[in-house]
Design an enzyme around this catalytic site. Structure first.
Site, PDB file in Angstrom:
ATOM      1  N   ASP A  57      35.528  -8.464 -14.854  1.00  0.00           N
ATOM      2  CA  ASP A  57      36.573  -8.673 -15.760  1.00  0.00           C
ATOM      3  C   ASP A  57      36.721 -10.017 -16.211  1.00  0.00           C
ATOM      4  O   ASP A  57      37.761 -10.558 -16.111  1.00  0.00           O
ATOM      5  CB  ASP A  57      37.833  -8.017 -15.207  1.00  0.00           C
ATOM      6  CG  ASP A  57      38.899  -8.056 -16.148  1.00  0.00           C
ATOM      7  OD1 ASP A  57      38.568  -7.950 -17.662  1.00  0.00           O
ATOM      8  OD2 ASP A  57      39.961  -7.633 -15.904  1.00  0.00           O
ATOM      9  N   LEU A  58      35.784 -10.480 -16.589  1.00  0.00           N
ATOM     10  CA  LEU A  58      35.919 -12.107 -16.852  1.00  0.00           C
ATOM     11  C   LEU A  58      36.131 -12.288 -18.361  1.00  0.00           C
ATOM     12  O   LEU A  58      35.622 -13.204 -18.945  1.00  0.00           O
ATOM     13  CB  LEU A  58      34.285 -12.591 -16.875  1.00  0.00           C
ATOM     14  CG  LEU A  58      33.959 -14.078 -16.583  1.00  0.00           C
ATOM     15  CD1 LEU A  58      34.929 -14.662 -15.149  1.00  0.00           C
ATOM     16  CD2 LEU A  58      32.537 -14.287 -16.508  1.00  0.00           C
TER      17      LEU A  58
END
Length: 287
Positions: free
Chosen positions: A190-191
């Site tokens: 979930d960058l």
């Protein structure tokens, strides 16, 4: 009612150096995060998120032992409900810095600086994926992951979609067919921009740390690259790709396909966690 009010006693105990009314609160998909001066408190939004706290702690301990070139939150202590007024919680060290504001990328020098540091970040995660200690702790993406994901979306979400929404979802799911099984790197999962913190020195941003490792796995770097593209746009993504040593065997195709599933991933997590707000947001374009 504010979380600062409903959990006032707990927050006063966990963040004794801060006044509850002055605490910043951010809401993620899985946790409500209360930010103190030197530590943060994560309060799971659902029971399912609460049961995953021990796994999160183990992953953060493993990451803290690596020289990644940036900071990750370190678990300080974990608690569970012992009375009617308390909920499960996790206390983490606070990393200084703030997410980048979108207008900062109007400056070409800033874009170059940010792209270079993202390339360095991803290279560090790729190296970490070869560390046997890390590989023993972190989960490895299953070979059947995307096939099962498509099956679960059809079984659990299609009934909530319109006819046109189902057609759109089918196109997005079809793009996942025949993905190679890649588990060579640590993948944040979930960058997005909100999870990457920066500090400014001499007019340029410097990456200080990365938050929210709930979805960390040994998997395909295309997932993190897709999140970068979704947050910052095609131009920055292309610069990151040009700076990194990527083997481009269908990488761009995988990046585009994974990016197309982000809303469906959000909705699937949400329906399983019983999170109506996140479910409605994830399915907004499918109804």
């Amino acid at each position: 009612m504010s979380i600062r009010t409903t959990h006032r006693a707990l927050l006063s105990r966990l963040l004794p150096n801060d006044k509850p009314d002055g605490l910043a609160v951010r809401q993620g998909q899985f946790h409500i995060v209360v930010i103190g001066s030197d530590r943060v408190v994560c309060l799971p939004r659902t029971r399912a998120a609460a049961t995953r706290l021990p796994e999160r702690v183990a992953a953060l301990h493993a990451l803290a032992g690596l020289d990644l070139g940036f900071r990750t939150p370190e678990p300080l202590f974990q608690g569970s409900a012992h009375g009617a007024d308390e909920v499960p919680f996790l206390v983490l060290s606070r990393i200084p810095g703030e997410p980048l504001k979108s207008d900062t990328l109007n400056d070409a020098q800033v874009v170059d600086t940010v792209a270079a540091q993202y390339a360095t970040l991803l290279s560090a995660l790729a190296r970490a994926g070869t560390d046997e200690t890390v590989r023993a702790v972190l989960p490895q993406a299953a070979e059947s992951r995307w096939r099962r994901f498509a099956e679960n979306v059809r079984a659990e979400l299609f009934q909530l979609m319109s006819d046109s929404g189902r057609l759109r979802a089918e196109r997005e799911l079809a793009a996942l067919d025949r993905f190679p099984h890649v588990t060579r790197a640590v993948v944040h999962g979930d960058l997005g921009a909100e999870n990457v913190l920066w500090e400014w020195t001499h007019g340029l941003p410097h990456l200080s740390g990365v938050l929210d490792w709930d979805d960390v796995t040994l998997s395909d770097p295309a997932e993190d690259l897709a999140a970068i593209g979704a947050s910052y746009g095609r131009e920055l993504l292309e610069r990151v790709l040009a700076l990194g040593s990527w083997s481009n065997h269908g990488l761009l195709t995988r990046i585009a396909a994974i990016r197309g599933t982000f809303a469906l991933q959000q909705a699937l997590y949400a329906i399983r966690d019983g999170d109506e707000e996140e479910l409605a947001d994830g399915l907004a374009d499918y109804r």
